[in-house]
Design a protein around this motif. Structure first.
Motif, PDB file in Angstrom:
ATOM      1  N   ALA A  14       0.836  -1.199   0.000  1.00 35.23           N
ATOM      2  CA  ALA A  14       0.000   0.000   0.000  1.00 35.23           C
ATOM      3  C   ALA A  14       0.873   1.251   0.000  1.00 35.23           C
ATOM      4  N   GLN A  15       0.397   2.293  -0.644  1.00 38.72           N
ATOM      5  CA  GLN A  15       1.133   3.544  -0.736  1.00 38.72           C
ATOM      6  C   GLN A  15       1.436   4.106   0.645  1.00 38.72           C
ATOM      7  N   ARG A  16       0.552   3.849   1.610  1.00 38.66           N
ATOM      8  CA  ARG A  16       0.747   4.418   2.946  1.00 38.66           C
ATOM      9  C   ARG A  16       2.021   3.899   3.620  1.00 38.66           C
ATOM     10  N   LEU A  17       2.562   2.793   3.105  1.00 38.35           N
ATOM     11  CA  LEU A  17       3.779   2.239   3.697  1.00 38.35           C
ATOM     12  C   LEU A  17       5.051   2.735   3.016  1.00 38.35           C
ATOM     13  N   SER A  18       4.909   3.588   2.016  1.00 41.06           N
ATOM     14  CA  SER A  18       6.064   3.970   1.206  1.00 41.06           C
ATOM     15  C   SER A  18       7.151   4.675   2.007  1.00 41.06           C
ATOM     16  N   ALA A  19       6.754   5.425   3.032  1.00 33.59           N
ATOM     17  CA  ALA A  19       7.744   6.169   3.811  1.00 33.59           C
ATOM     18  C   ALA A  19       7.997   5.535   5.179  1.00 33.59           C
ATOM     19  N   ILE A  20       7.517   4.296   5.335  1.00 35.13           N
ATOM     20  CA  ILE A  20       7.627   3.640   6.627  1.00 35.13           C
ATOM     21  C   ILE A  20       8.356   2.320   6.459  1.00 35.13           C
ATOM     22  N   GLY A  21       9.309   2.067   7.334  1.00 33.02           N
ATOM     23  CA  GLY A  21      10.027   0.804   7.298  1.00 33.02           C
ATOM     24  C   GLY A  21      10.168   0.234   8.690  1.00 33.02           C
ATOM     25  N   VAL A  22      10.863  -0.882   8.800  1.00 29.08           N
ATOM     26  CA  VAL A  22      11.151  -1.453  10.113  1.00 29.08           C
ATOM     27  C   VAL A  22      12.069  -0.491  10.852  1.00 29.08           C
ATOM     28  N   TRP A 134      10.226   8.845  20.296  1.00 29.54           N
ATOM     29  CA  TRP A 134      10.019   7.424  20.033  1.00 29.54           C
ATOM     30  C   TRP A 134       9.533   7.290  18.598  1.00 29.54           C
ATOM     31  N   VAL A 135      10.227   6.499  17.806  1.00 33.02           N
ATOM     32  CA  VAL A 135      10.026   6.492  16.358  1.00 33.02           C
ATOM     33  C   VAL A 135       8.604   6.126  15.951  1.00 33.02           C
ATOM     34  N   THR A 136       7.919   5.363  16.771  1.00 28.70           N
ATOM     35  CA  THR A 136       6.561   4.935  16.425  1.00 28.70           C
ATOM     36  C   THR A 136       5.600   6.104  16.285  1.00 28.70           C
ATOM     37  N   TYR A 137       5.815   7.190  17.027  1.00 28.63           N
ATOM     38  CA  TYR A 137       4.897   8.323  16.948  1.00 28.63           C
ATOM     39  C   TYR A 137       4.703   8.789  15.507  1.00 28.63           C
ATOM     40  N   ALA A 142       1.754   8.931  10.170  1.00 27.13           N
ATOM     41  CA  ALA A 142       1.809   8.764   8.719  1.00 27.13           C
ATOM     42  C   ALA A 142       0.830   7.695   8.244  1.00 27.13           C
ATOM     43  N   ILE A 143       0.750   6.563   8.944  1.00 23.38           N
ATOM     44  CA  ILE A 143      -0.183   5.507   8.554  1.00 23.38           C
ATOM     45  C   ILE A 143      -1.617   6.010   8.587  1.00 23.38           C
TER      46      ILE A 143
END
Length: 409
Positions: A14-22, A134-137, A142-143
């Motif tokens: 999904a496009q929403r994951l494009s800027a998000i990684g592990v 905290w990186v999750t914020y 973004a999600i």
């Protein structure tokens, strides 16, 4: 050609994951764990998890719940009994009186944050996040379709947000401000006096909501007095979500229980999100959380004293290393040390340490110590150590860091 391979459709995320990684934390921890499995001597200081076990009375409460058949679905966002315990906790510890429909329970504080963002953000809505963070914020924002607005907070200001920087960051699209005290990764905490000017700015912007993450509430040192914003400024109560959980204070990370309190309309909207994701949290974990919140609390102070001793060990050791400086944190179980004095130096293998990420990589591969670079938390050049491990291991790790730093030219 294999028939199945010929007809297999390529995966498209999904496009929403494009800027998000592990997260960098998981990457480094995974590499360090792999090195350990291969027989290498590695000390992992990346986990945000107490090394203590869950107290026995809490485990006993879970066992009783299973024996008594409390293994069915509970109410969607928390059983009435757990919500009563949460309400009592807020009254006892924070002087706040929330109604049952103003509280929510989820599978960890992370899900509380996720539910809130999913329930409130439209595309383009902005969420102000002070860094280091905290990186999750940012990834949750973004999600949910929002835009994280990262505001650097300098060490000179104790890694705390200044009212001036907050005021500059607010725009007509600002929906939330996120605050975390004590903080992951810096351990910085806001006193009532330090919160006051931040809250005064929010009072001038009635459309901006406040999300405060109090998960490290009980892990504070040197007589620091924890306070949560709504207890300081009741006028913000109707636009504040106060998030907490049992993971850190009671060493219950794997039980996955977080909770929050805020306006009933927000809580109801969050429940809609949860109803279509996980539904209710584990009934057994909820029974354990009731015991944690209502049972004897002396274990918290005992473990906090141990954490403070470890903090002092690590801070003193790091500050004795040339090129490294470490501020004394008020709470949590992390140090956030500057390695600015080592940036630009060269490893014995001839590699230039260009930034904190390369410094962390150098420590892992040559000293067998896994730390997290500050850039992963939005502020460089720093590195985070979790001192939620034994004093002996921390002492060994700091000696290795000192030796590795001394070898840089």
């Amino acid at each position: 050609m294999n028939v199945l391979a010929k007809h297999r459709s390529p995966f498209k995320p999904a496009q929403r994951l494009s800027a998000i990684g592990v997260s960098e934390i998981l990457k480094i921890s995974g590499l360090a764990a792999q090195m350990k499995r291969e027989g290498q001597d590695v000390i992992i200081l990346g986990a945000g998890e107490p090394d203590f076990d869950t107290p026995e009375p809490i485990k006993d409460a879970a066992a009783r719940a299973m024996r008594d058949g409390a293994t069915k679905y509970t109410a969607l966002d928390g059983s009435p009994e757990l919500k009563a315990a949460i309400r009592a906790k807020f009254k006892r510890d924070n002087g706040l009186d929330f109604a049952q429909d103003e509280t929510t329970v989820a599978a960890g504080a992370k899900q509380v944050l996720f539910n809130a963002m999913m329930a409130t953000l439209d595309p383009g809505d902005e969420v102000i996040i002070p860094t280091p963070f905290w990186v999750t914020y940012a990834d949750i924002v973004a999600i949910a379709g929002g835009t994280p607005v990262l505001v650097p907070c300098s060490e000179a200001n104790g890694f705390r947000l200044s009212p001036e920087d907050l005021a500059r960051a607010i725009t007509p699209r600002t929906r939330w401000l996120m605050l975390n005290s004590p903080s992951n990764p810096s351990g910085a905490a806001y006193s009532e006096q330090q919160y006051r000017p931040i809250l005064d700015v929010l009072l001038k912007h009635p459309n901006v909501w406040l999300m405060v993450d109090d998960i490290y509430e009980h892990i504070v040192y040197d007589g620091f007095r924890f306070v949560t914003p709504v207890a300081i400024e009741p006028a913000l109560r109707n636009r504040t979500l106060t998030v907490n959980g049992v993971s850190k204070a009671y060493a219950m990370t794997g039980w996955r229980i977080g909770y929050g309190a805020g306006p009933s309309a927000l809580i109801k909207a969050m429940a809609v999100v949860q109803s279509q994701s996980t539904s209710c949290p584990s009934s057994i974990s909820q029974a354990a959380a009731i015991e944690a919140l209502t049972g004897p609390q002396d274990v918290i102070a005992d473990r906090c004293r141990s954490f403070q001793q470890r903090r002092d060990l690590v801070v003193n050791a790091l500050n004795s290393i040339e090129g490294i400086s470490c501020r004394v944190p008020e709470g949590a179980f992390y140090t956030f040390a500057s390695c600015a004095g080592l940036i630009g130096k060269t490893t014995p293998e001839g590699r230039v340490v260009e930034d904190d990420t390369l410094f962390a990589d150098y420590l892992l591969r040559t000293a067998g110590v896994a730390v997290i670079p500050g850039s992963a938390f939005g502020l460089a050049p720093y590195f985070r150590i979790s001192y939620a491990t034994s004093a002996a291991e921390l002492r060994d790790a700091c000696q290795r860091i000192a030796a590795a730093s001394a070898r840089l030219l």
